[in-house]
Design an enzyme around this catalytic site. Structure first.
Site: not given
Ligand code: NAD
Length: 319
Positions: A157-158, A177, A208-209, A236, A261, A266, A285
């Protein structure tokens, strides 16, 4: 029904309302809860919310009256979800509330690295423009993004939201991905293997997560494959980067700039090697935290409990 929020402050430091949850039960909100007070504060509550306060197996086994746990975030690694499952306690998270906010922050960090807006503003205030023999000056390299390549690791999504903005800047996007949806490809957004992304990108952004497979994905070996002068962004999770090795690459100039970030521990420790590295921007963050995003989070957190009480639980991560 008693509802306890163990660490509500970061979600609602005072600019939102807990009204929605107050309507659902007898609500007690703690700003933060130290380790040794967790059990005492859960008390005989049936419902507990946590953001970053850990709920371990040991804690859950002693809080036997708990019926449901709400996590006030997307990441739910603070709860031992398996232990909760064994006790029949559903754990619900907030799967999406911050996509646009995190994408916007990612771009804010990128633009700051390209224009050094704040640093130039500070120079003007201390008189550097007033004393300048020319009509303008700049003390840092200024970078135009059009025509450059952004590598996005994790095109969920992000990542996709960031990709769309990069595309609007006239950038080419390479997305890596584990799962590929070819429908997302356009003239300027293409999937790529990780090595291709590393070698071709001018900017690399992590979305990625944090999994065992992604921990330390940015390390001295992957950095060595990157273009000299690459820029790196991490909104992330901190442990995606081996910080010591990124610090070395920043200090040597291999990586021209980085903006993070999130860090491995943390709040950040002053010993973190990134603190003293060259050309780094570190923010505390905050990507998730615009009021609009927190409002969405609050509404989903309330709805999660409402749905559970109505007998059809949603967003359960330990079914
Ligand atoms: P999402 O689940 O929509 O997207 C994550 C993507 O990563 C998926 O498409 C998945 O297939 C891919 N992925 C998983 N394992 C992988 C790998 N080994 N190699 C490559 N790609 C891989 O999640 P999102 O909503 O886009 O959020 C992404 C990350 O952002 C979250 O996991 C979280 O850690 C981080 N986040 C940070 C903040 C912040 O305040 N800084 C806030 C929200 C989310």
């Amino acid at each position: 029904m008693k509802i306890v929020i163990l660490d509500g402050y970061t979600l609602n430091p005072g600019d939102l309302t807990w009204e929605g949850l107050q309507k659902l039960g007898e609500l007690t909100v703690y700003d933060r809860t130290p380790q040794d007070k967790i059990l005492e504060r859960i008390g005989d509550a049936e419902i507990v919310y946590t953001n970053k306060t850990p709920l371990t197996r040991e804690t859950l086994e002693q809080a036997s009256q708990l019926k449901w746990i709400g996590v006030l975030a997307t990441g739910y690694n603070v709860v031992d979800v398996e232990a909760a499952k064994e006790q029949g306690i559903p754990v619900a998270n907030i799967p999406t509330y911050g996509t646009t906010a995190v994408a916007q922050m990612t771009i804010a960090l990128l633009l700051e690295m390209c224009h050094h807006v704040w640093a130039h503003h500070e120079e003007v205030k201390r008189g550097a423009w007033t004393n300048c023999p020319d009509f303008c000056f700049w003390n840092y390299p200024l970078i135009e993004l059009a025509g450059k390549t952004m590598g996005i690791i994790g095109f969920g999504r992000i990542g996709q939201a960031v990709g769309k903005i990069a595309q609007a800047f006239g950038m080419n996007v390479l997305a890596y991905d584990e799962y590929q949806n070819k429908m997302l490809e356009t003239d300027s957004i293409k999937y790529a293997a990780l090595d291709e992304l590393l070698t071709q990108s001018d900017v690399i952004s992590l979305h990625c997560p944090l999994f065992e497979s992604t921990k330390g994905i940015i390390n001295k070996d992957t950095i060595a494959k990157m273009k000299d002068g690459v820029m790196l962004i991490n909104t992330s999770r901190g442990p995606l980067i081996v910080e010591e090795e990124l610090a070395e690459a920043l200090n040597s100039g291999k990586v021209a700039g980085a903006a993070v970030d999130v860090v491995s521990t943390e709040p950040i420790k002053m010993e973190n090697p990134l603190i003293t590295a060259k050309n780094i921007i570190i923010t505390p963050h905050i990507a998730w935290a615009p009021k609009e995003a927190r409002e969405r989070l609050m509404n989903i957190a309330t709805d999660n409990l409402e749905q559970f009480l109505a007998g059809h639980p949603v967003n359960v991560v330990n079914q």
